[in-house]
Design a protein around this motif. Sequence first.
Motif, PDB file in Angstrom:
ATOM      1  N   GLU A 185       0.838  -1.209   0.000  1.00 35.27           N
ATOM      2  CA  GLU A 185       0.000   0.000   0.000  1.00 35.27           C
ATOM      3  C   GLU A 185       0.871   1.256   0.000  1.00 35.27           C
ATOM      4  OE1 GLU A 185      -1.087   1.988   3.055  1.00 35.27           O
ATOM      5  OE2 GLU A 185      -2.339   3.222   1.762  1.00 35.27           O
ATOM      6  N   VAL A 186       1.889   1.285   0.852  1.00 37.11           N
ATOM      7  CA  VAL A 186       2.732   2.478   0.973  1.00 37.11           C
ATOM      8  C   VAL A 186       3.565   2.692  -0.288  1.00 37.11           C
ATOM      9  CG1 VAL A 186       4.765   3.394   2.167  1.00 37.11           C
ATOM     10  CG2 VAL A 186       2.839   2.512   3.482  1.00 37.11           C
ATOM     11  N   VAL A 187       4.200   1.638  -0.781  1.00 38.19           N
ATOM     12  CA  VAL A 187       5.050   1.781  -1.973  1.00 38.19           C
ATOM     13  C   VAL A 187       4.213   2.250  -3.160  1.00 38.19           C
ATOM     14  CG1 VAL A 187       6.425   0.501  -3.673  1.00 38.19           C
ATOM     15  CG2 VAL A 187       6.853   0.204  -1.212  1.00 38.19           C
ATOM     16  N   GLY A 188       2.996   1.708  -3.267  1.00 35.87           N
ATOM     17  CA  GLY A 188       2.115   2.124  -4.374  1.00 35.87           C
ATOM     18  C   GLY A 188       1.779   3.602  -4.277  1.00 35.87           C
ATOM     19  N   ARG A 189       1.468   4.062  -3.061  1.00 36.12           N
ATOM     20  CA  ARG A 189       1.119   5.487  -2.878  1.00 36.12           C
ATOM     21  C   ARG A 189       2.320   6.382  -3.121  1.00 36.12           C
ATOM     22  NH1 ARG A 189      -0.539   5.667   2.709  1.00 36.12           N
ATOM     23  NH2 ARG A 189      -0.347   7.933   2.537  1.00 36.12           N
ATOM     24  N   LEU A 190       3.473   5.985  -2.592  1.00 40.46           N
ATOM     25  CA  LEU A 190       4.688   6.789  -2.824  1.00 40.46           C
ATOM     26  C   LEU A 190       4.956   6.890  -4.323  1.00 40.46           C
ATOM     27  CD1 LEU A 190       7.109   5.299  -0.116  1.00 40.46           C
ATOM     28  CD2 LEU A 190       6.024   7.560  -0.044  1.00 40.46           C
ATOM     29  N   ALA A 191       4.769   5.766  -5.015  1.00 41.01           N
ATOM     30  CA  ALA A 191       5.079   5.723  -6.454  1.00 41.01           C
ATOM     31  C   ALA A 191       4.084   6.554  -7.253  1.00 41.01           C
ATOM     32  CB  ALA A 191       5.049   4.279  -6.937  1.00 41.01           C
ATOM     33  N   ARG A 192       2.800   6.454  -6.901  1.00 39.58           N
ATOM     34  CA  ARG A 192       1.765   7.128  -7.692  1.00 39.58           C
ATOM     35  C   ARG A 192       1.651   8.598  -7.343  1.00 39.58           C
ATOM     36  NH1 ARG A 192      -0.728   2.369  -6.362  1.00 39.58           N
ATOM     37  NH2 ARG A 192      -1.868   3.359  -4.650  1.00 39.58           N
ATOM     38  N   ASN A 193       1.721   8.909  -6.041  1.00 44.90           N
ATOM     39  CA  ASN A 193       1.417  10.290  -5.611  1.00 44.90           C
ATOM     40  C   ASN A 193       2.661  11.143  -5.391  1.00 44.90           C
ATOM     41  OD1 ASN A 193      -0.825   8.736  -5.389  1.00 44.90           O
ATOM     42  ND2 ASN A 193      -1.451   9.472  -3.369  1.00 44.90           N
ATOM     43  N   GLY A 194       3.820  10.486  -5.272  1.00 40.03           N
ATOM     44  CA  GLY A 194       4.990  11.263  -4.870  1.00 40.03           C
ATOM     45  C   GLY A 194       4.862  11.603  -3.389  1.00 40.03           C
ATOM     46  N   TYR A 195       5.827  12.265  -2.826  1.00 41.10           N
ATOM     47  CA  TYR A 195       5.782  12.575  -1.392  1.00 41.10           C
ATOM     48  C   TYR A 195       6.775  13.703  -1.105  1.00 41.10           C
ATOM     49  CZ  TYR A 195       9.926   9.616  -1.631  1.00 41.10           C
ATOM     50  OH  TYR A 195      11.131   9.077  -1.981  1.00 41.10           O
ATOM     51  N   ARG A 196       6.541  14.326   0.088  1.00 40.72           N
ATOM     52  CA  ARG A 196       7.457  15.370   0.536  1.00 40.72           C
ATOM     53  C   ARG A 196       7.969  14.982   1.920  1.00 40.72           C
ATOM     54  NH1 ARG A 196       6.960  20.739  -0.324  1.00 40.72           N
ATOM     55  NH2 ARG A 196       6.272  21.053   1.827  1.00 40.72           N
ATOM     56  N   ILE A 197       9.251  15.205   2.154  1.00 40.28           N
ATOM     57  CA  ILE A 197       9.830  14.911   3.470  1.00 40.28           C
ATOM     58  C   ILE A 197      10.019  16.243   4.176  1.00 40.28           C
ATOM     59  CG2 ILE A 197      11.766  13.860   4.701  1.00 40.28           C
ATOM     60  CD1 ILE A 197      12.383  12.350   2.040  1.00 40.28           C
ATOM     61  N   GLN A 198       9.365  16.379   5.368  1.00 39.48           N
ATOM     62  CA  GLN A 198       9.558  17.618   6.145  1.00 39.48           C
ATOM     63  C   GLN A 198       9.999  17.211   7.548  1.00 39.48           C
ATOM     64  OE1 GLN A 198       5.485  18.579   5.241  1.00 39.48           O
ATOM     65  NE2 GLN A 198       6.050  20.508   4.239  1.00 39.48           N
ATOM     66  N   GLY A 199      11.290  17.238   7.745  1.00 35.84           N
ATOM     67  CA  GLY A 199      11.814  16.790   9.050  1.00 35.84           C
ATOM     68  C   GLY A 199      11.527  15.318   9.217  1.00 35.84           C
ATOM     69  N   ARG A 200      10.732  14.979  10.246  1.00 35.81           N
ATOM     70  CA  ARG A 200      10.445  13.560  10.462  1.00 35.81           C
ATOM     71  C   ARG A 200       9.077  13.171   9.897  1.00 35.81           C
ATOM     72  NH1 ARG A 200      13.719  10.385  12.815  1.00 35.81           N
ATOM     73  NH2 ARG A 200      12.051   8.828  13.014  1.00 35.81           N
ATOM     74  N   LYS A 201       8.508  14.101   9.117  1.00 35.03           N
ATOM     75  CA  LYS A 201       7.194  13.770   8.532  1.00 35.03           C
ATOM     76  C   LYS A 201       7.344  13.489   7.043  1.00 35.03           C
ATOM     77  CE  LYS A 201       3.159  15.291   9.480  1.00 35.03           C
ATOM     78  NZ  LYS A 201       2.809  13.938   9.988  1.00 35.03           N
ATOM     79  N   VAL A 202       6.666  12.467   6.579  1.00 33.15           N
ATOM     80  CA  VAL A 202       6.649  12.164   5.152  1.00 33.15           C
ATOM     81  C   VAL A 202       5.214  12.377   4.668  1.00 33.15           C
ATOM     82  CG1 VAL A 202       7.031  10.396   3.392  1.00 33.15           C
ATOM     83  CG2 VAL A 202       8.487  10.459   5.439  1.00 33.15           C
ATOM     84  N   GLN A 203       5.022  13.433   3.878  1.00 35.13           N
ATOM     85  CA  GLN A 203       3.664  13.772   3.407  1.00 35.13           C
ATOM     86  C   GLN A 203       3.416  13.092   2.055  1.00 35.13           C
ATOM     87  OE1 GLN A 203       1.738  15.648   5.188  1.00 35.13           O
ATOM     88  NE2 GLN A 203       2.918  17.146   6.371  1.00 35.13           N
ATOM     89  N   ILE A 204       2.397  12.270   1.992  1.00 32.85           N
ATOM     90  CA  ILE A 204       2.005  11.674   0.698  1.00 32.85           C
ATOM     91  C   ILE A 204       0.649  12.281   0.338  1.00 32.85           C
ATOM     92  CG2 ILE A 204       1.609   9.527  -0.569  1.00 32.85           C
ATOM     93  CD1 ILE A 204       3.022   8.030   1.682  1.00 32.85           C
ATOM     94  N   PRO A 205       0.609  13.097  -0.750  1.00 35.12           N
ATOM     95  CA  PRO A 205      -0.660  13.781  -1.069  1.00 35.12           C
ATOM     96  C   PRO A 205      -1.810  12.797  -1.318  1.00 35.12           C
ATOM     97  CG  PRO A 205       1.044  14.227  -2.741  1.00 35.12           C
ATOM     98  CD  PRO A 205       1.680  13.414  -1.695  1.00 35.12           C
TER      99      PRO A 205
END
Length: 205
Positions: A185-205
Amino acid sequence: ARLVVLVSGSGTNLQALLDAVAEAPDGGYGAEVVAVGADRGSIAGLERAERAGVPTFVCRLADHPDRAAWDHALAEATARFEPDLVVSAGFMKIVGKEFLARFGGRFVNTHPALLPSFPGAHAVRDALAYGVKVTGCTVHLVDDGVDTGPVIAQGVVEVRDEDHADEGAALHERIKEVERRLLVEVVGRLARNGYRIQGRKVQIP
Ligand code: GRF
C-alpha cells in the motif's frame, strides 16, 4: 516508478510487491520492480525474482576488502537500474554513507516492530522478551541510523500468550501478513502520488 528491492532471505515482502505489480491492470500499481539485489546468493528471494523475470544482483560483503567497498558496489549495482525508489524488504545489512548519499530520501525499509521500539535484527524476539501486548511493523525512510528514519506507516499486531512458546515464529508470521499489505500500500502510494519529506514527517498527497 522504477523499484529496486533489496532482500536477504525468503522474500515474501518482495513477492507481495511482484504480485501487486502483476495483478494491477495495465500498470495501475504505478511501480514496477526493475531489479532485486541481495547480500547473499541462493536465497528464495532471488528465486522469486528470477521466476518473475526480474534481473538480480548479489553483493557479498566477503567479496570486498572492506564495508566501504561493499557499499560502493551495492550502490553501483543499484544505480545501474536507475531506481526511483529503493525498497529494503528483509535486507539484513546496514548500508553505508555512499549508498545513503545516492539513494537517501527515496529508500524505504520495512521493520517487524513498532519503531522506535525494538530496532535491529531481532525485533520480534525482543518484543516478546519485553512482554509487550501489541507489536507490529513499520515502513520508514532509511536514514544514517539503524531503523531510525522518518516513519511512513505502521500496522499493529496483538501478541498472544502462545507466542511465547515458539520464540515468536507464529508472531513473526502474523506480523509479516500485516507488513506485506502495508508495504504494498505504501510503496504504491509513494510511487503514484509522490511525497514530501519535512523533518520527520513524510507527506504523501
Ligand atoms: C520481514 O519481517 C522484515 O521486516 C524483516 O525480515 C522479514 C523478511 O521477510 N527484516 P521476507 O524475506 O520478506 O519474507
